[in-house]
Design a protein around this motif. Sequence first.
Motif, mmCIF file in Angstrom:
data_model
loop_
_atom_site.group_PDB
_atom_site.id
_atom_site.type_symbol
_atom_site.label_atom_id
_atom_site.label_comp_id
_atom_site.label_asym_id
_atom_site.label_seq_id
_atom_site.Cartn_x
_atom_site.Cartn_y
_atom_site.Cartn_z
ATOM 1 N N ILE A 135 1.432 4.202 -3.280
ATOM 2 C CA ILE A 135 1.006 5.687 -2.919
ATOM 3 C C ILE A 135 1.847 6.279 -3.078
ATOM 4 O O ILE A 135 2.033 6.886 -3.799
ATOM 5 C CB ILE A 135 0.413 5.824 -1.545
ATOM 6 C CG1 ILE A 135 -0.816 5.221 -1.335
ATOM 7 C CG2 ILE A 135 0.318 7.540 -1.637
ATOM 8 C CD1 ILE A 135 -1.640 5.064 0.056
ATOM 9 N N SER A 136 3.795 5.939 -2.251
ATOM 10 C CA SER A 136 4.851 6.347 -2.727
ATOM 11 C C SER A 136 4.747 6.912 -4.259
ATOM 12 O O SER A 136 5.555 7.977 -4.704
ATOM 13 C CB SER A 136 5.916 5.945 -1.991
ATOM 14 O OG SER A 136 5.488 6.261 -0.802
ATOM 15 N N ARG A 160 -7.418 3.141 1.477
ATOM 16 C CA ARG A 160 -5.755 3.693 1.439
ATOM 17 C C ARG A 160 -6.942 4.214 0.229
ATOM 18 O O ARG A 160 -5.946 5.791 -0.110
ATOM 19 C CB ARG A 160 -4.755 3.142 1.082
ATOM 20 C CG ARG A 160 -4.652 1.956 2.853
ATOM 21 C CD ARG A 160 -4.075 3.093 3.970
ATOM 22 N NE ARG A 160 -3.062 3.612 3.786
ATOM 23 C CZ ARG A 160 -1.995 2.800 4.203
ATOM 24 N NH1 ARG A 160 -1.906 1.415 4.745
ATOM 25 N NH2 ARG A 160 -0.760 3.282 4.102
ATOM 26 N N GLU A 177 -3.294 9.390 9.409
ATOM 27 C CA GLU A 177 -1.658 8.464 9.962
ATOM 28 C C GLU A 177 -0.541 9.195 10.230
ATOM 29 O O GLU A 177 -0.081 8.224 10.851
ATOM 30 C CB GLU A 177 -1.499 8.399 8.103
ATOM 31 C CG GLU A 177 -2.554 7.240 7.404
ATOM 32 C CD GLU A 177 -2.138 6.856 5.471
ATOM 33 O OE1 GLU A 177 -1.995 5.612 5.934
ATOM 34 O OE2 GLU A 177 -2.709 7.529 5.354
ATOM 35 N N GLU A 178 -0.715 10.631 10.347
ATOM 36 C CA GLU A 178 0.797 11.322 11.137
ATOM 37 C C GLU A 178 0.290 10.714 12.571
ATOM 38 O O GLU A 178 1.476 10.592 12.824
ATOM 39 C CB GLU A 178 0.453 13.021 10.865
ATOM 40 C CG GLU A 178 1.529 13.147 10.881
ATOM 41 C CD GLU A 178 1.396 14.272 10.340
ATOM 42 O OE1 GLU A 178 1.719 16.174 11.053
ATOM 43 O OE2 GLU A 178 0.808 15.033 9.708
ATOM 44 N N ARG A 187 2.907 9.040 -5.964
ATOM 45 C CA ARG A 187 3.032 10.514 -5.847
ATOM 46 C C ARG A 187 4.480 11.050 -6.246
ATOM 47 O O ARG A 187 4.358 12.322 -6.734
ATOM 48 C CB ARG A 187 3.322 10.384 -3.762
ATOM 49 C CG ARG A 187 3.022 11.898 -3.350
ATOM 50 C CD ARG A 187 3.915 12.108 -1.942
ATOM 51 N NE ARG A 187 4.102 13.683 -1.732
ATOM 52 C CZ ARG A 187 4.525 13.802 -0.475
ATOM 53 N NH1 ARG A 187 4.305 13.069 0.131
ATOM 54 N NH2 ARG A 187 4.618 15.553 -0.807
ATOM 55 N N ALA A 188 5.612 10.428 -6.512
ATOM 56 C CA ALA A 188 6.156 10.496 -7.152
ATOM 57 C C ALA A 188 6.304 11.243 -8.803
ATOM 58 O O ALA A 188 6.569 12.179 -8.717
ATOM 59 C CB ALA A 188 7.337 10.066 -7.359
ATOM 60 N N ALA A 243 -6.896 12.615 -1.704
ATOM 61 C CA ALA A 243 -7.708 14.287 -1.600
ATOM 62 C C ALA A 243 -5.853 14.799 -1.164
ATOM 63 O O ALA A 243 -6.012 15.624 -1.681
ATOM 64 C CB ALA A 243 -8.429 13.894 -0.043
ATOM 65 N N ASP A 244 -5.549 14.483 -0.965
ATOM 66 C CA ASP A 244 -3.880 14.400 -0.440
ATOM 67 C C ASP A 244 -2.543 14.549 -1.817
ATOM 68 O O ASP A 244 -2.167 16.294 -2.105
ATOM 69 C CB ASP A 244 -3.034 13.715 0.376
ATOM 70 C CG ASP A 244 -3.337 14.331 1.847
ATOM 71 O OD1 ASP A 244 -3.650 15.608 2.125
ATOM 72 O OD2 ASP A 244 -2.281 13.685 2.873
ATOM 73 N N PHE A 245 -2.716 13.860 -2.329
ATOM 74 C CA PHE A 245 -1.676 13.875 -3.750
ATOM 75 C C PHE A 245 -2.383 13.463 -5.097
ATOM 76 O O PHE A 245 -1.727 13.579 -5.826
ATOM 77 C CB PHE A 245 -1.164 12.783 -3.603
ATOM 78 C CG PHE A 245 -0.636 12.448 -2.430
ATOM 79 C CD1 PHE A 245 0.045 13.216 -2.101
ATOM 80 C CD2 PHE A 245 -0.529 11.807 -1.257
ATOM 81 C CE1 PHE A 245 0.767 13.215 -0.212
ATOM 82 C CE2 PHE A 245 -0.250 10.923 -0.083
ATOM 83 C CZ PHE A 245 0.792 12.229 0.362
ATOM 84 N N LYS A 258 2.990 -1.593 11.480
ATOM 85 C CA LYS A 258 2.048 -0.481 10.942
ATOM 86 C C LYS A 258 1.072 -0.640 11.335
ATOM 87 O O LYS A 258 0.620 -1.168 12.663
ATOM 88 C CB LYS A 258 2.147 -1.854 9.484
ATOM 89 C CG LYS A 258 3.885 -1.442 9.133
ATOM 90 C CD LYS A 258 3.060 -1.349 7.457
ATOM 91 C CE LYS A 258 4.441 -0.801 6.977
ATOM 92 N NZ LYS A 258 4.646 -1.839 5.293
ATOM 93 N N ALA A 276 -7.492 12.065 6.000
ATOM 94 C CA ALA A 276 -6.862 12.606 6.580
ATOM 95 C C ALA A 276 -6.158 12.569 7.200
ATOM 96 O O ALA A 276 -6.530 13.304 8.088
ATOM 97 C CB ALA A 276 -6.538 13.178 4.908
ATOM 98 N N GLY A 277 -4.580 12.510 7.462
ATOM 99 C CA GLY A 277 -3.991 13.197 8.627
ATOM 100 C C GLY A 277 -4.340 12.210 10.387
ATOM 101 O O GLY A 277 -3.396 12.300 10.578
ATOM 102 N N ASN A 328 0.682 -0.939 0.146
ATOM 103 C CA ASN A 328 0.032 0.457 -0.105
ATOM 104 C C ASN A 328 0.705 0.947 -0.173
ATOM 105 O O ASN A 328 0.733 1.855 -0.711
ATOM 106 C CB ASN A 328 -1.264 -0.212 1.498
ATOM 107 C CG ASN A 328 -2.368 -1.090 1.015
ATOM 108 O OD1 ASN A 328 -2.997 0.415 -0.236
ATOM 109 N ND2 ASN A 328 -2.805 -1.832 1.908
ATOM 110 N N GLU A 329 2.103 1.120 0.430
ATOM 111 C CA GLU A 329 2.824 2.017 1.052
ATOM 112 C C GLU A 329 3.483 2.773 -0.064
ATOM 113 O O GLU A 329 3.629 3.694 -0.390
ATOM 114 C CB GLU A 329 3.213 2.516 2.781
ATOM 115 C CG GLU A 329 2.625 2.832 3.601
ATOM 116 C CD GLU A 329 1.981 1.469 3.812
ATOM 117 O OE1 GLU A 329 2.627 0.464 3.210
ATOM 118 O OE2 GLU A 329 0.977 1.357 4.804
#
Lengths: 357, 389, 288
Positions: free
Chosen positions: A65-66, A85, A343-344, A69-70, A91-93, A169, A340-341, A61-62
């Motif tokens: 997304i990474s 996810r 995960e931080e 995103r890149a 929303a973010d990316f 995780k 969103a948020g 998953n991560e």
Amino acid sequence: MKKTMTKTALCALAASLTFAALPAQAETLRILTWGGYAPDNVVEMFEQQTGIDVEVTKSNNEGMISKLRATRGGGFDLVQPSQDRIVSAQADFNIYKPIDLSKIDASQMIGSMLDATKKSTTFEGAVYGVPHVWGTSGLVVNRDKAGSVKDYTDLCNADVAGKVSYRLKRPTLIGFAFAMGEDPFAAYGDVAKYTQIMDKVEKKLISCKANVKTYWEGGDALINLVRSGEVNAAMAWDAAGWKLNNENKAITFVSPKSGALGWIDTFAIPRKADNEAAAYQWINFVMQPKIAAMITEAAGNFTASQGADAYVNDTLKAQYQESFPPADVDNIKWYPPVPAGLEEIEGKVLDRVKAAG
Amino acid sequence: MTNSSSIITDVNAHPTQDSSAGPDTYDLECRNILKTFDGGFTAVDNVSFQIPKGSFFSILGPSGCGKTTLLRMLAGFEKPTSGDIFIKGQSVTNTPPNKRPVNMVFQHLALFPTMTVAENIAYGLRQRKVAKHEIGDRVKGVLQRVGLPDSGNKNIAQLSGGQKQRIAIARCLVLNPDVLLLDEPLGALDLKLREHMKIELKQLQEEFGTTFVYITHDQSEALVMSDQVAVMNHGAFVQQGTPHDLYYHPKDAFVAGFVGESNRWMGRISSQSANGLEITTDSGLGLHGVSGENQSFNNGDKVEIFVRPEAISLVRGQGDSNNSNQLACHVVNVLFDGAKSQILVKDPQSNGEVTVSMPQTADFENLRKGELLSLSWTTEQTRCYRVEG
Amino acid sequence: MSLRTPKLRLGLLLLLTPMLLWLLLLIILPHVNMAIISLSERVSAGEYAFSLSNYAEFFTESLYWNTFLRTATMSILVTFLTLIIAFPVSYYIAKMLRGRTKGLVFALCLIPFWVSELVRTYGWMILLRETGVVSSSLQWLGLTDGPIEFLYNDAAIIVGLVYTSMLFMVVPLTTTLDSLDDSYIEAGYDLGGNGFTVMREVVIPHAMPGIVSGCIVVFMLTLGNYLTPALLGGKDSLWFTEQIFTQFITRFNWEQGSAFGILLLFLSSFIVWLGLKLSRQSFTRVMS
């Protein structure tokens, strides 16, 4: 003379650069997915039928997304993140494009699962995912040596000290929260409440750390740990438990008392997909019951394909039934979309657990 | 030189007890030194010698003759296969190099580049745990004596070739070794500096009074500096003596050829008389000569004939002389080298080339190629040595 | 023949172009980009504002600060241990061996590095794990009753890192020691030194540039290593690069990750600078 040579050299350089930049001739489909979701035999059948080359990249998953995103949503034509996810990442990316449901053969999918996935992947009125493979996270236990482990928090029991593993995780945080009597999913919308739950989980995980042999990273590493007897109880995926059960009857997947965590991995289209048509072709191809059964065979998990169960071998069905008595199926906690948020907050908890000595 | 006694004080404190070998008048003595390497190669073959206190001793030989191996055994870097080494009557055969009262000046000097000049010189004193203030004094003193009083703080890279030589020697002499070993240290210098350093080395040796053992393949270095020279070939000492002895009374053909320059002919003895030998060279020349040291011949023996270039008298054009050997030649080349100029001539009879020293008189200033010269030399200056086989 | 014609200067420029492009595109631009990213903060979905909070986070959250300290301390320890182990090996290769054996033994040191770091690390895991070779051998020899877990602790991390770093210490050390003529060592002995003083006063001063450059390379590589601490350290593998990786890949927090990256760059450069100062070496001399 010298000048001409320079010119020739420059032309050759320019020409080679131009050719390098040209796209490859054959049509390709680049899939970013989990291990086992695009097994070689299925890829081969698809290539033969359509003439499209399939390039498979394995990730999680991560990672998915990474990567997207890149590249701002480029580089792949089809990705398979978990349904919970998708919305926050979008929303973010802004890495996905909406699914054109008219191009999906909905009749091949289990209706309830399709509806649930559509609902949880809807962002600003558009649907971003359709279901593919589903499964659960729970406990993989060697019943001869760690029979006492019935729930996530039992991993902290003294009788299994040093013989325990789980991932560092978010599923671990969620699982422990449920086992400690909280309902983290209900607190998704309430940051204060969620933080409070996570603090509680953090304390538990830190105090539990001495019990842990190591935090596993990949499915293969976990299977190795349990197979060799170095670990007798772990929080892991059902498919891993069933795979181990084939070799050692004492080991299997156990649905925890507080409920297994249910996930659905989806099909989603990256925003800058080059070959969308092939992606839809692939989705409809792999959701055919026979093909879906082949994927179940490879991945160890069931798919959302209507009628595929008929083609799945009996061992896996029996293992499933043993792990999931009907009451436990109803008790599965399906992941709602992650706001969103959150995960931080979880990230810091995980960092602190890791750093705790 | 008046302060020498304050610098050369004996801190080595190695016992110099009398040995059964006799009085320790010898700084260094070797008895039957043999060194064979794996594979059976004999580098040093049964060498014995004695070096009196305070002398300059050279070992002269072509490369590969075993002189370096011999020196390394004296220093302690190699162990003799058999034989004994004595320093001041005391056997050091089993003493490691850092405990021997000898020091070595290496071929490339091996001055430590990471230390200053003063640190280099102080290195050995520090190993001997000499008091700090005394080290300072002694370093200063020895720098003074080698004529570089202000170089203490310099880096090695800042020194000229000749200065490096002197520092390398100072670094050893500050330790007052019984014997100083020198491994062709002048080899890396240019010719002019080499000539200069020869003299300087000799002076340093006399000033410090230390026994020097110097190895070289350059006969001129050995002849100029040494009190005693040993000529070495194939691992053995061929002849040992003063430079004068070696030059004028070589014991065999090798020494005769190796020490100093010579014109050579191969020939056979045709007759012998009280006046000397009659020899016919392979090219057909008839020469009158004498036998070399300790040589005796039968008629018909194969010999090698040596005549030094400076022994040959010259007359321009046709000329007569009282000398028993006479040869009319044509000038092939004039090798001008100031006082050491030579003339290369060709003898038309045998077509052989002969080298002659150019007399330093005005007569020979305008010598031309092809010109006729009359060569002559005495019977005594024509030495014959047996050729084996 | 004038060497400064414009044509020749153009030639020089063309020769340097690949390197300059490489520097600009792969080193400078990403770092500038990272610095810019590190100075922003996520306000809401898709919205970012300028902020120093990512840097403040490092200094206020003791967790990250401590992780860096731990990483730096362990890296220094690893560098030191690597030096202690590599020096005798290099000395043996450079000074004791001759000819073919020398090349052979040197090559033997390099061979483990023909396989990837991942494979080498898995090799260590096979050796050290509870059911691994070392543990089973000890049981077989009767030295211990039950299996012993050697993995998943700091010692395992250090062992793995030292092993991974060996090559980068042995190569510069062997090269500098090889350049030390034997006569210097002999002179050291001849003038009265013993093994220890010759080593300290002659060999080590000569090898200093090699020692320092090896140490810099090993320290930087160790500090930036990700795989070995993660795999061998298990649950206690707290490593700063792992934090950066986590921020970028699992947290999607590029802003924090970039800030950590920039901090790592500056803090490690500072440590190297400090090391050079303490050993009185200059960077240009060491790297030449």
